[in-house]
Design an enzyme around this catalytic site. Structure first.
Site, PDB file in Angstrom:
ATOM      1  CB  THR A   1      70.591  35.537  59.787  1.00 37.98           C
ATOM      2  OG1 THR A   1      69.718  36.462  60.508  1.00 37.98           O
ATOM      3  CG2 THR A   1      69.664  34.628  58.554  1.00 37.98           C
TER       4      THR A   1
ATOM      5  CD  GLN B   1      70.550  38.230  71.757  1.00 40.94           C
ATOM      6  OE1 GLN B   1      71.225  39.119  72.560  1.00 40.94           O
ATOM      7  NE2 GLN B   1      69.978  39.059  70.709  1.00 40.94           N
TER       8      GLN B   1
ATOM      9  CB  SER C   1      74.805  38.715  65.379  1.00 43.96           C
ATOM     10  OG  SER C   1      74.519  39.990  64.759  1.00 43.96           O
TER      11      SER C   1
ATOM     12  CB  CYS D   1      54.831  41.474  62.769  1.00 42.84           C
ATOM     13  SG  CYS D   1      53.390  42.028  61.706  1.00 42.84           S
TER      14      CYS D   1
HETATM   15  N1  PLP Z   1      70.422  34.523  66.475  1.00 44.23           N
HETATM   16  C1  PLP Z   1      70.147  35.170  67.720  1.00 44.23           C
HETATM   17  C2  PLP Z   1      69.834  34.240  69.248  1.00 44.23           C
HETATM   18  C3  PLP Z   1      69.575  36.226  67.492  1.00 44.23           C
HETATM   19  O1  PLP Z   1      69.097  37.093  68.670  1.00 44.23           O
HETATM   20  C4  PLP Z   1      69.435  37.184  66.369  1.00 44.23           C
HETATM   21  C5  PLP Z   1      69.154  38.496  66.138  1.00 44.23           C
HETATM   22  O2  PLP Z   1      68.448  38.961  66.754  1.00 44.23           O
HETATM   23  C6  PLP Z   1      70.007  36.236  65.230  1.00 44.23           C
HETATM   24  C7  PLP Z   1      70.445  35.012  65.444  1.00 44.23           C
HETATM   25  C8  PLP Z   1      70.269  36.898  63.974  1.00 44.23           C
HETATM   26  O3  PLP Z   1      71.588  37.663  63.762  1.00 44.23           O
HETATM   27  P1  PLP Z   1      71.421  38.854  62.603  1.00 44.23           P
HETATM   28  O4  PLP Z   1      70.390  39.846  62.952  1.00 44.23           O
HETATM   29  O5  PLP Z   1      72.917  39.336  62.695  1.00 44.23           O
HETATM   30  O6  PLP Z   1      71.352  38.317  61.459  1.00 44.23           O
END
Ligand code: PLP
Length: 424
Positions: A67, A176, A200, A345
């Site tokens: 994020t 991902q 991440s 949700c």
């Molecule tokens: N981007 C994608 C494609 C994700 O799947 C996720 C988390 O599920 C994130 C960003 C966010 O990553 P983080 O959980 O490390 O903040």
């Protein structure tokens, strides 16, 4: 089977980070020996990440997760235009993760023009759609590499080249994709036109709360935070040394896993499972295919969302019509199988997934969709167990569904009352 939500911490990764919690707890900015030991570990981890991505170590920025990396990429490029009042345009897609989608909306609230591209029914972003959306003032294009819900892989190399032709920078959310696909950001690599790329830690067997932003050395990135000069002024704050060490070790393991003998591509799926080296991308893809085929063969009115385009090796998203995914997730959880539903949700209400609805699925089908995402530790026995319990759970839930087995009746709308009927 919910590795796209988070992956287990690999024992090797835990062992690598453990001393940095206990014996070597130095601050990497301190000049004494403890500090220098921490600095050396951070530098080593940076090299390991750079090797995974085929980039320079100076192009790696450590963050707190996907994020933050996404927000740093989008705000880091566009915030200076907001500050100077120069009109700026951002292109992204309706099927991004909320980390990009909501950051783009926040930028739009601050005056950035934003275009959200739609996708095909298979979940693909069409290069021509990007070409048509580009404007002279497009500063950034942000399109994810692999979708978190369907696993669909976007043609990022082509999309990034188009963005560059028009003078726009290109960011990709590779959260991902990292550790599942080779990522080559070098001058001669497939991703040579990608300027910014997010990762991440907890999606690649490192701890939650760790992340990476690749930022090409030619790109000027404004920081989100203000403080020290850490991470070459791009992300101030004392480094999370154990977390960074874990990211480095996870990257080393990913580099070697991705180059594990891919097996013989001429073998069919069942043969792959028995012949591909265990713990290789080919083996994981074969396990996923075995799960997918097994479920489609044993459950009627089911299908794969995003079938057709290339997908990452661990993900399948399947709809089971006439079943509420939320109920299925709970039923499977009671049997010890963790999966995710195709809904989220939001403010207390369950909304169908924005990714699946962007692909054109009806709200009913999106709410009947479940994501299975395998990890490198998933075994053939676990797949077989899932093949036992999922069809049984679907069948049980369908007996409770008002639309199951009477679909034609369910579709008949109540006859409008005639004026006569109203009089009586
Ligand atoms: N981007 C994608 C494609 C994700 O799947 C996720 C988390 O599920 C994130 C960003 C966010 O990553 P983080 O959980 O490390 O903040």
């Amino acid at each position: 089977m919910d590795a796209n939500a988070t992956t287990p911490l690999l024992p090797e990764v835990f062992e690598a980070m453990r001393p940095f919690w206990i014996e070597h707890f130095g601050n990497a900015s301190s000049i004494h020996q403890q500090g220098q030991h921490a600095r050396a570990a951070v530098d080593h981890a940076r090299e390991s990440v750079a090797e995974l991505l085929h980039c320079r170590s100076s192009e790696i920025v450590f963050t707190s997760g996907g994020t933050e990396s996404d927000n740093l990429a989008l705000f880091g490029i566009l915030q200076p235009f907001i500050a100077s009042g120069e009109p700026a345009h951002l292109i992204t897609t309706s099927s991004e993760h909320h980390a990009v989608l909501h950051a783009a909306e926040a930028l739009r609230d601050r005056g950035v023009e934003v275009t959200f591209l739609g996708c095909t029914p298979q979940g693909l972003i069409e290069p021509e759609a990007l070409r048509a959306a580009l404007r002279p003032n497009t500063k950034l294009v942000s399109i994810m590499l692999a979708n978190n819900e369907t696993g669909v892989i976007q043609p990022v190399a082509e999309l990034a080249a188009i963005a560059h032709e028009h003078g726009a920078l290109f960011h990709t959310d590779a959260v991902q994709a990292a550790g599942k696909l080779p990522l080559d950001l070098s001058k001669s690599g497939e991703l040579k036109n990608v300027d910014l790329l997010s990762i991440s830690g907890h999606k690649m067997y490192a701890p939650q709360g760790t992340g990476i932003l690749f930022c090409c050395r030619k790109v000027r990135l404004a920081p989100l935070f203000f403080g020290g000069s850490h991470e070459r002024q791009r992300r101030p704050g004392t480094e999370n040394v154990p977390g960074i060490v874990a990211l480095g070790r996870a990257s080393e393991l990913a580099t070697s896993w991705l180059t594990t003998n891919a097996g013989d591509p001429h073998l069919d799926s069942e043969m792959w499972v028995s012949n591909a080296p265990t713990n290789s991308p080919a083996h994981l893809a074969a396990l996923r295919d075995r799960l997918e085929t097994g479920l489609l063969n044993s459950v009627e009115d089911a299908g794969v969302n995003g079938a057709g385009p290339p997908r990452v090796c661990n993900t399948t998203n399947i709809y089971f019509d006439h079943v509420e995914a939320e109920a299925l997730v709970i039923a499977l959880d009671l049997k010890g199988l963790s999966v995710s539903g195709g809904s989220a949700c939001q403010s207390g209400a369950t909304e169908p997934s924005h990714v699946l609805t962007a692909m054109g699925l009806s709200p009913a089908r999106a709410s009947a969709s479940v994501r299975f995402s395998l990890s490198r530790l998933t075994t053939a026995e676990e797949i077989d167990r899932a093949l036992d319990i999922v069809p049984a759970a679907v069948a049980r839930l369908r007996t409770l569904s008002p639309t199951w087995r009477q679909p034609s009746e369910a579709l008949i709308l109540p006859r409008p009352k005639t004026p006569d009927a109203l009089v009586r």
